[in-house]
Design a protein around this motif. Structure first.
Motif, mmCIF file in Angstrom:
data_model
loop_
_atom_site.group_PDB
_atom_site.id
_atom_site.type_symbol
_atom_site.label_atom_id
_atom_site.label_comp_id
_atom_site.label_asym_id
_atom_site.label_seq_id
_atom_site.Cartn_x
_atom_site.Cartn_y
_atom_site.Cartn_z
ATOM 1 N N HIS A 284 0.801 -1.230 0.000
ATOM 2 C CA HIS A 284 0.000 0.000 0.000
ATOM 3 C C HIS A 284 0.831 1.276 0.000
ATOM 4 C CE1 HIS A 284 -2.733 -3.175 1.466
ATOM 5 N NE2 HIS A 284 -3.636 -2.505 0.795
ATOM 6 N N ASN A 315 4.568 -9.234 -5.091
ATOM 7 C CA ASN A 315 3.256 -8.872 -4.558
ATOM 8 C C ASN A 315 2.304 -8.661 -5.721
ATOM 9 O OD1 ASN A 315 1.230 -6.679 -3.671
ATOM 10 N ND2 ASN A 315 2.105 -7.345 -1.719
ATOM 11 N N TRP A 316 1.131 -9.332 -5.676
ATOM 12 C CA TRP A 316 0.171 -9.218 -6.777
ATOM 13 C C TRP A 316 -0.361 -7.794 -6.924
ATOM 14 C CZ3 TRP A 316 -0.196 -12.542 -10.508
ATOM 15 C CH2 TRP A 316 0.061 -13.893 -10.288
ATOM 16 N N ILE A 317 -0.643 -7.126 -5.804
ATOM 17 C CA ILE A 317 -1.160 -5.755 -5.877
ATOM 18 C C ILE A 317 -0.117 -4.838 -6.511
ATOM 19 C CG2 ILE A 317 -1.875 -3.762 -4.497
ATOM 20 C CD1 ILE A 317 -3.138 -5.698 -2.525
ATOM 21 N N TYR A 320 0.121 -5.516 -10.251
ATOM 22 C CA TYR A 320 -0.982 -4.916 -11.004
ATOM 23 C C TYR A 320 -0.721 -3.432 -11.248
ATOM 24 C CZ TYR A 320 -5.286 -2.422 -11.849
ATOM 25 O OH TYR A 320 -6.207 -1.559 -12.374
ATOM 26 N N HIS A 321 -0.278 -2.718 -10.220
ATOM 27 C CA HIS A 321 -0.051 -1.280 -10.380
ATOM 28 C C HIS A 321 1.147 -1.004 -11.289
ATOM 29 C CE1 HIS A 321 -3.072 0.493 -7.723
ATOM 30 N NE2 HIS A 321 -2.938 -0.608 -6.993
ATOM 31 N N ILE A 349 -8.655 -8.154 -8.034
ATOM 32 C CA ILE A 349 -8.449 -7.283 -6.869
ATOM 33 C C ILE A 349 -9.771 -6.667 -6.417
ATOM 34 C CG2 ILE A 349 -7.377 -5.108 -6.134
ATOM 35 C CD1 ILE A 349 -4.945 -5.905 -7.844
ATOM 36 N N ASP A 385 -1.818 -8.886 0.723
ATOM 37 C CA ASP A 385 -1.847 -9.090 -0.720
ATOM 38 C C ASP A 385 -3.101 -9.874 -1.066
ATOM 39 O OD1 ASP A 385 -1.050 -8.969 -3.324
ATOM 40 O OD2 ASP A 385 0.510 -10.499 -3.174
ATOM 41 N N VAL A 386 -3.470 -9.874 -2.337
ATOM 42 C CA VAL A 386 -4.619 -10.652 -2.783
ATOM 43 C C VAL A 386 -4.200 -12.100 -2.953
ATOM 44 C CG1 VAL A 386 -5.633 -8.678 -3.960
ATOM 45 C CG2 VAL A 386 -4.153 -10.243 -5.230
#
Length: 400
Positions: A284, A315-317, A320-321, A349, A385-386
């Motif tokens: 985050h 980290n998947w998040i 993605y970003h 997500i 994380d997701v």
């Protein structure tokens, strides 16, 4: 029929037969043998025919309620309650309580079980009266106080919950201050909804006094301050969470962005994120910092920051970003498969649980300070994380 019922069906005829046999042994040898009890024969017949309900009824009629069989009846009632047949459990335990010839220990046990039956049935006033009577007599004290607390939580009677939990603290000799702080936060939320500012501040102070590391109290204080336009006070409240509970630092990223934006202090927000990144295991603060760089037109630096973070902590998040930042830079840098992956990750997500209970595993998209599943306090925290393949419950109530 569930296994527990069948275990009971094996025990009841044994108990009934043993009583019939004992009575037979005590008769005069010259007397003719006593006929087998009709209820016993009917019970065996129902048992052979797989009619468990009628078999139980027949054997219960056969077992006289006395001090020798009281524990069997109590076990029967408890089994009914566990199987969801609360009406039957109530009848069994009410019958025991009404017997004047039972020992005090058996009757008190039946009273406690009857209180549990009422609680399970949702008849809270009767359950409360029984639990309170037992607690006042110092009987089943820990469990009776726990039952009262469960009732007060359902009724949202937080003042009574606080008083009873403090008594339970004394009985157990262990601290329950984090839970008491949650009750004060519930009172603060009620005062907030009613516009009672003085009561709100009083309850928040009591929550912090009960448990100085109560992150929820700081989150509420920050939200109230921001709503009132007191952005510096809101920032101070959010910063307290850094010292209270690092698991909730992700909850303050967006409020801090809004407050710094209102103060036109973008540099202060960037400094906060740099302080936060070493303290937070999740993506985050790194994502927030990259998005800040993006808003400043420094997309290449944003991509480089996320890339460096992912090298040390996949980290998947974050991934993605990274894809989204790369896509937003020129709208054409991603090949077809990578853009499909970006879109798929975005949809995943959106559906993923954001919070997880460390006690029972419950997962949802909203923060519950009391887990809806196991009913424990202070066990739900933000996820790092997701987890592709896991979806959040569709129905959930936000408590903050």
């Amino acid at each position: 029929m569930l296994d527990g019922i069948w275990v009971l069906l094996l025990l009841l005829p044994v108990a009934a037969a043993s009583g019939w046999y004992a009575r037979g042994r005590s008769r005069d040898p010259d007397e003719p043998p006593a006929p087998v009890n009709a209820d016993y024969l009917r019970g065996i017949s129902h048992l052979v025919n797989d009619d468990a309900d009628r078999a139980i009824a027949a054997f219960v009629r056969l077992l006289d309620v006395d001090n020798d069989t009281a524990e069997t009846h109590i076990a029967l009632g408890n089994l009914f309650r566990r199987q969801g047949e609360v009406d039957r459990a109530l009848r069994v335990h009410q019958n025991l309580v009404a017997r004047p010839n039972l020992k005090a220990a058996h009757r008190n046990q039946a009273r406690y079980e009857l209180a549990q039956d009422y609680l399970r049935a949702g008849v809270l006033d009767r359950a409360e009266n029984l639990f309170r009577e037992l607690a006042d007599q110092n009987l089943f004290l820990d469990r009776s106080l726990t039952g009262l607390i469960a009732i007060y939580e359902q009724e949202r009677d937080w003042s009574q919950a606080i008083e009873t939990t403090r008594r339970l603290e004394t009985v157990r000799g262990t601290s329950l201050r984090p839970v008491i702080a949650q009750y004060f936060c519930e009172l603060a939320e009620q005062a907030r909804s009613e516009g009672a500012h003085e009561a709100l501040q009083r309850h928040l102070k009591a929550a912090r006094h009960s448990f100085r590391d109560c992150a929820r109290a700081s989150l509420i204080a920050g939200a109230v301050a921001e709503q009132g336009g007191e952005h510096r006070a809101a920032i101070r409240a959010c910063r307290q969470i850094l010292r209270q509970d690092a698991a909730f630092v992700s909850e303050i990223v967006e409020p801090m962005r809004r407050c710094h934006a209102a103060l036109h202090d973008e540099r202060g927000y960037a400094q906060f994120l740099r302080e936060l990144m070493p303290l937070c295991d999740g993506a985050h603060p790194h994502v927030a910092y990259a998005r800040l760089l993006e808003r400043q037109g420094r997309v290449d630096e944003a991509i480089a920051h996320i890339s460096q973070y992912l090298q040390s902590e996949p980290n998947w998040i974050g991934f993605y970003h990274l894809l989204d930042l790369t896509w937003s830079q020129t709208r054409s840098n991603l090949t077809g498969p990578l853009d499909s992956l970006r879109q798929s990750l975005g949809r995943i997500i959106e559906r993923q649980p954001l919070y997880h209970c460390g006690q029972c595993g419950f997962a949802g998209r909203y923060l519950h300070w009391q887990c809806p599943s196991c009913r424990q306090w202070n066990t739900v925290t933000p996820v790092r994380d997701v987890r592709p393949g896991e979806t959040a419950p569709t129905r959930s109530a936000r408590l903050l």
